[in-house]
Design a protein around this motif. Sequence first.
Motif, PDB file in Angstrom:
ATOM      1  N   ASP A 100     -19.531 -19.188 -30.184  1.00  0.00           N
ATOM      2  CA  ASP A 100     -20.600 -18.601 -29.375  1.00  0.00           C
ATOM      3  C   ASP A 100     -20.087 -18.368 -27.966  1.00  0.00           C
ATOM      4  N   SER A 101     -20.748 -17.475 -27.255  1.00  0.00           N
ATOM      5  CA  SER A 101     -20.425 -17.310 -25.842  1.00  0.00           C
ATOM      6  C   SER A 101     -20.903 -18.543 -25.084  1.00  0.00           C
ATOM      7  N   LEU A 102     -20.346 -18.760 -23.893  1.00  0.00           N
ATOM      8  CA  LEU A 102     -20.731 -19.925 -23.100  1.00  0.00           C
ATOM      9  C   LEU A 102     -22.214 -19.887 -22.771  1.00  0.00           C
ATOM     10  N   TRP A 103     -22.736 -18.708 -22.461  1.00  0.00           N
ATOM     11  CA  TRP A 103     -24.164 -18.567 -22.164  1.00  0.00           C
ATOM     12  C   TRP A 103     -24.998 -18.996 -23.369  1.00  0.00           C
ATOM     13  N   THR A 104     -24.648 -18.499 -24.547  1.00  0.00           N
ATOM     14  CA  THR A 104     -25.404 -18.830 -25.749  1.00  0.00           C
ATOM     15  C   THR A 104     -25.348 -20.328 -26.021  1.00  0.00           C
ATOM     16  N   THR A 105     -24.165 -20.906 -25.873  1.00  0.00           N
ATOM     17  CA  THR A 105     -24.006 -22.339 -26.119  1.00  0.00           C
ATOM     18  C   THR A 105     -24.863 -23.162 -25.168  1.00  0.00           C
ATOM     19  N   MET A 106     -24.846 -22.826 -23.876  1.00  0.00           N
ATOM     20  CA  MET A 106     -25.606 -23.602 -22.899  1.00  0.00           C
ATOM     21  C   MET A 106     -27.110 -23.467 -23.134  1.00  0.00           C
ATOM     22  N   LEU A 107     -27.568 -22.272 -23.498  1.00  0.00           N
ATOM     23  CA  LEU A 107     -28.995 -22.084 -23.759  1.00  0.00           C
ATOM     24  C   LEU A 107     -29.425 -22.857 -25.005  1.00  0.00           C
ATOM     25  N   LYS A 108     -28.615 -22.795 -26.047  1.00  0.00           N
ATOM     26  CA  LYS A 108     -28.930 -23.558 -27.246  1.00  0.00           C
ATOM     27  C   LYS A 108     -28.902 -25.063 -26.972  1.00  0.00           C
ATOM     28  N   LEU A 109     -27.902 -25.476 -26.198  1.00  0.00           N
ATOM     29  CA  LEU A 109     -27.762 -26.897 -25.898  1.00  0.00           C
ATOM     30  C   LEU A 109     -28.945 -27.405 -25.085  1.00  0.00           C
ATOM     31  N   LYS A 110     -29.404 -26.590 -24.140  1.00  0.00           N
ATOM     32  CA  LYS A 110     -30.562 -26.982 -23.340  1.00  0.00           C
ATOM     33  C   LYS A 110     -31.795 -27.160 -24.225  1.00  0.00           C
ATOM     34  N   ASN A 445     -37.498 -24.656 -32.051  1.00  0.00           N
ATOM     35  CA  ASN A 445     -36.161 -24.102 -32.274  1.00  0.00           C
ATOM     36  C   ASN A 445     -36.156 -22.582 -32.203  1.00  0.00           C
ATOM     37  N   MET A 446     -37.224 -22.002 -31.669  1.00  0.00           N
ATOM     38  CA  MET A 446     -37.347 -20.553 -31.704  1.00  0.00           C
ATOM     39  C   MET A 446     -36.294 -19.862 -30.858  1.00  0.00           C
ATOM     40  N   PHE A 447     -35.990 -20.409 -29.683  1.00  0.00           N
ATOM     41  CA  PHE A 447     -35.067 -19.721 -28.783  1.00  0.00           C
ATOM     42  C   PHE A 447     -33.677 -19.631 -29.397  1.00  0.00           C
ATOM     43  N   SER A 448     -33.209 -20.710 -29.994  1.00  0.00           N
ATOM     44  CA  SER A 448     -31.909 -20.688 -30.648  1.00  0.00           C
ATOM     45  C   SER A 448     -31.901 -19.702 -31.800  1.00  0.00           C
ATOM     46  N   SER A 449     -33.004 -19.655 -32.531  1.00  0.00           N
ATOM     47  CA  SER A 449     -33.098 -18.697 -33.632  1.00  0.00           C
ATOM     48  C   SER A 449     -33.049 -17.264 -33.123  1.00  0.00           C
ATOM     49  N   MET A 450     -33.707 -17.022 -31.998  1.00  0.00           N
ATOM     50  CA  MET A 450     -33.684 -15.673 -31.423  1.00  0.00           C
ATOM     51  C   MET A 450     -32.273 -15.290 -30.981  1.00  0.00           C
ATOM     52  N   LEU A 451     -31.533 -16.255 -30.414  1.00  0.00           N
ATOM     53  CA  LEU A 451     -30.160 -15.964 -29.998  1.00  0.00           C
ATOM     54  C   LEU A 451     -29.291 -15.607 -31.191  1.00  0.00           C
ATOM     55  N   ASP A 452     -29.534 -16.265 -32.316  1.00  0.00           N
ATOM     56  CA  ASP A 452     -28.786 -15.921 -33.521  1.00  0.00           C
ATOM     57  C   ASP A 452     -29.251 -14.583 -34.089  1.00  0.00           C
ATOM     58  N   TYR A 453     -30.539 -14.309 -33.942  1.00  0.00           N
ATOM     59  CA  TYR A 453     -31.097 -13.089 -34.519  1.00  0.00           C
ATOM     60  C   TYR A 453     -30.591 -11.834 -33.805  1.00  0.00           C
ATOM     61  N   ILE A 454     -30.376 -11.914 -32.476  1.00  0.00           N
ATOM     62  CA  ILE A 454     -29.974 -10.710 -31.747  1.00  0.00           C
ATOM     63  C   ILE A 454     -28.510 -10.357 -31.979  1.00  0.00           C
ATOM     64  N   LYS A 455     -27.763 -11.241 -32.612  1.00  0.00           N
ATOM     65  CA  LYS A 455     -26.376 -10.909 -32.922  1.00  0.00           C
ATOM     66  C   LYS A 455     -26.347  -9.824 -33.999  1.00  0.00           C
ATOM     67  N   LYS A 456     -25.494  -8.852 -33.792  1.00  0.00           N
ATOM     68  CA  LYS A 456     -25.394  -7.745 -34.721  1.00  0.00           C
ATOM     69  C   LYS A 456     -24.223  -7.972 -35.676  1.00  0.00           C
ATOM     70  N   SER A 457     -24.485  -7.721 -36.927  1.00  0.00           N
ATOM     71  CA  SER A 457     -23.431  -7.856 -37.924  1.00  0.00           C
ATOM     72  C   SER A 457     -22.600  -6.577 -37.962  1.00  0.00           C
ATOM     73  N   PRO A 458     -21.381  -6.639 -38.486  1.00  0.00           N
ATOM     74  CA  PRO A 458     -20.574  -5.409 -38.604  1.00  0.00           C
ATOM     75  C   PRO A 458     -21.280  -4.325 -39.398  1.00  0.00           C
TER      76      PRO A 458
END
Length: 811
Positions: A100-110, A445-458
Amino acid sequence: MIKKFSQGTKKRIHLQPKWGYLMIVAMLLQACQSVDTQAPQPSQSQLPFADNANTPAVRAKTDALAAISKHLGKERYALSTYHYRVFPYNTNTQIDGNADSLWTTMLKLKEYQKNKAAAEYQQDAYRGMAEYLVEDDSLPYLRYYDEKNNTVPANAISREIAMSDDYQQRSQKIQETYNSLKSCLSEASANIDEKIKTKPSSTSQDASIKEQLDEIASCIKTSDEGLLDLAKTAEGYQRQDIEIIRQCASNYQTDLQQILSAKRQNKSLSAKNYAVYDNVWRNYTMCRTAYTTSSRQDAFSYIENGLSQKKLDTMAAIKPCLDEHKQTQEQLKRDGITPATDPKAYNAAYYQALYCSANAVNEYYPFDKPITLPDDYEQSLSLEHDFYDKVFGEGAEYDRPSLLQSYKQMKTADNSEQGKTDGAEPELDNQLPLPTGIGGNIYANMFSSMLDYIKKSPEQLTAKNLYQYDNTTITILSHYKPKKRQISSVLGLEYRSRTAEQSLQLPVMLDFNQAQITADSSALLPLLALAAPKYAYLPEEIAEGKMRFYLPQPLAEMIPTQVVFDAVMRAYPLALAQLDSERFTPVAMSGDDYAKQIGAAQVIKFSPNIAEQGKMLAIIAKLVANDLKNYIDANADSYQDANKKLLAQSGLKVTPASIKSAIDDWVLVNQGYQSDDVGSFLSLVEAILPLNSSSHLYYYLDGQGELIGMQSIQNNNQQMTNVAMQIVGRTRLSDKPFDHAYATKLPKTSNAVSADGNRWLWQIWQDGQIGKLAIQAREGYRQDGDTDTQSDDACDDTCQNTEQNGSELSQ
């Protein structure tokens, strides 16, 4: 003589000449080498330093600057096309594929830490509200220390009364009065501290000290008035709380006056004697701790704050120590002992209370070092810090793991279990109220789920290219006329696929001499009619679809756009000239099909990073500011107060003097930073944000060194969405018009009949202001319960003024 030396010594004498021979032989061999075998040493003029005009980079930069400067000074036509494409920023085959990017990791960790703390908080809470309310209302309402000791006070009240709104609101008012008193006394005490440190011999007779003592008296008087009023209806523990709050403040006031008395035992409150003075405040702190810990053991309070039984046991354990401290203070006063006559007695009372309380806390939250009875000021300060941290600090209630520990727990935990207790969603009815900052609910756990959801697959990106970007082209046809300071363009958005064809064009002309923009809004009117039909002109209401936006004439004279245009055109090549020459690279044309297509003889690549782009912007801004200031200084008469009326008549709130002052300030501020500072700031922003970009420009020159084309490649990377977008733009330049479908739509003049865009924008803004006034009026009705027409009258006046100003601005 040699025979007199030992055998070992003789050996050392014979070894030394051998090393000397070897050194001489090496020097001879070095001297005998041929000069032709040595590496040639370049001269300073052959090395690619910045002042070497013969390096490939410097020559490329010189050629590019000459071509750009010549291009900006002559009339040209330009045809640009832009294409878009997206790719995965990281794939599974790359080293960062599963990261994950550092931003994503810190937001999930928080979020994970909040959810985990919320779960622990709910598990450790001594009692829940639902559980408490199920019990019999007729039972006495007891604080935890009485409940633990099976003690029912004589003035105990029932739970039904204690949980009522009246009782809780009264308790809240007592708490608010206490907080105000504590804040007031703390501020006055801090002011006295400063004066004692500056002048240790100060007494209550000094004007500055007397002023603060009067302030303390005023604080206590105000507090007493409020508390005595509340005491009239107080019930149960509330009477005890009011009494201890008042007594603590009264004792502090008395002790402070005595320690500051001119007749005190220690005339100078410096060095060790300062502790005598400071312990007066510390005795007050210990006294009010009795109220704080007692009120927190109130059932409603510990349920609302989710205190654990361990924390409640700790507070209950220190209650006897605090009670003993109170009794000791009272006995000293009955015996006529004051801080002024026997300060050591008061110090000893505080040290004993602190020692007793610390030992009580140590049973539940062990201290890091052995507890001993303090015998001086410094020891007591250390013990005091640890004591209050254990009782009131977060560390006592929540054992928060380190970031690394939390991260490891998060990565190993199942996402479906995060934020839940015992693997299940918490029941809303039984869920405890969470303390401020803890968070956690059914959406834990919604915010972490949203961060995973906005990731685009190939696959998603492939589809986006196939159905959108591969079929979309942005085309810009422009006619640049520097002598007239005009730029006319047609911006076209085209979408062509096997099943649909769409085209949208927007002709625009920028006229810097007239300080206006003319746009053909015909293509946008249907879209505007769908979004906001009230503001969409009918075809017969707008001549040929053209709309004109402009600076009002008086303002255009104060801020001359022609000066801005000339400054930007002059500043751009100057900004390029100050960049590193190594950013300009000559490129071979053998594999460049576009170079062959337009007949280029030379290709130069320019790759500025974000810092250099920021530097260029700063250079341009500084030159624009300087040119505007020079213009104002050369036309000072135009910025006199005599022209103030012209601006006022146009509905503008600015004045000539304010415009001149703003530009002078702009120039002054520009002297406080260098252009590189802006670039460094943008680099910092890019480093912090989960976005990064890169730009590459290719300049195509013909055999005469003129600019005939450009190609840009812009990379925008979004780490959180795992998307890398690439924008490729190609521009052809010519002295003659292009044979293109948009050629007939290029605006020829800015004086064509057109609708007043300023009036149109002002109408939209005016309606927005009227809407805000209407909302404010309705809120006023709800608050006041009054349906008179005052708000309507105010709105009528304001709206009339707004309409009048809008009419004047469009003139």
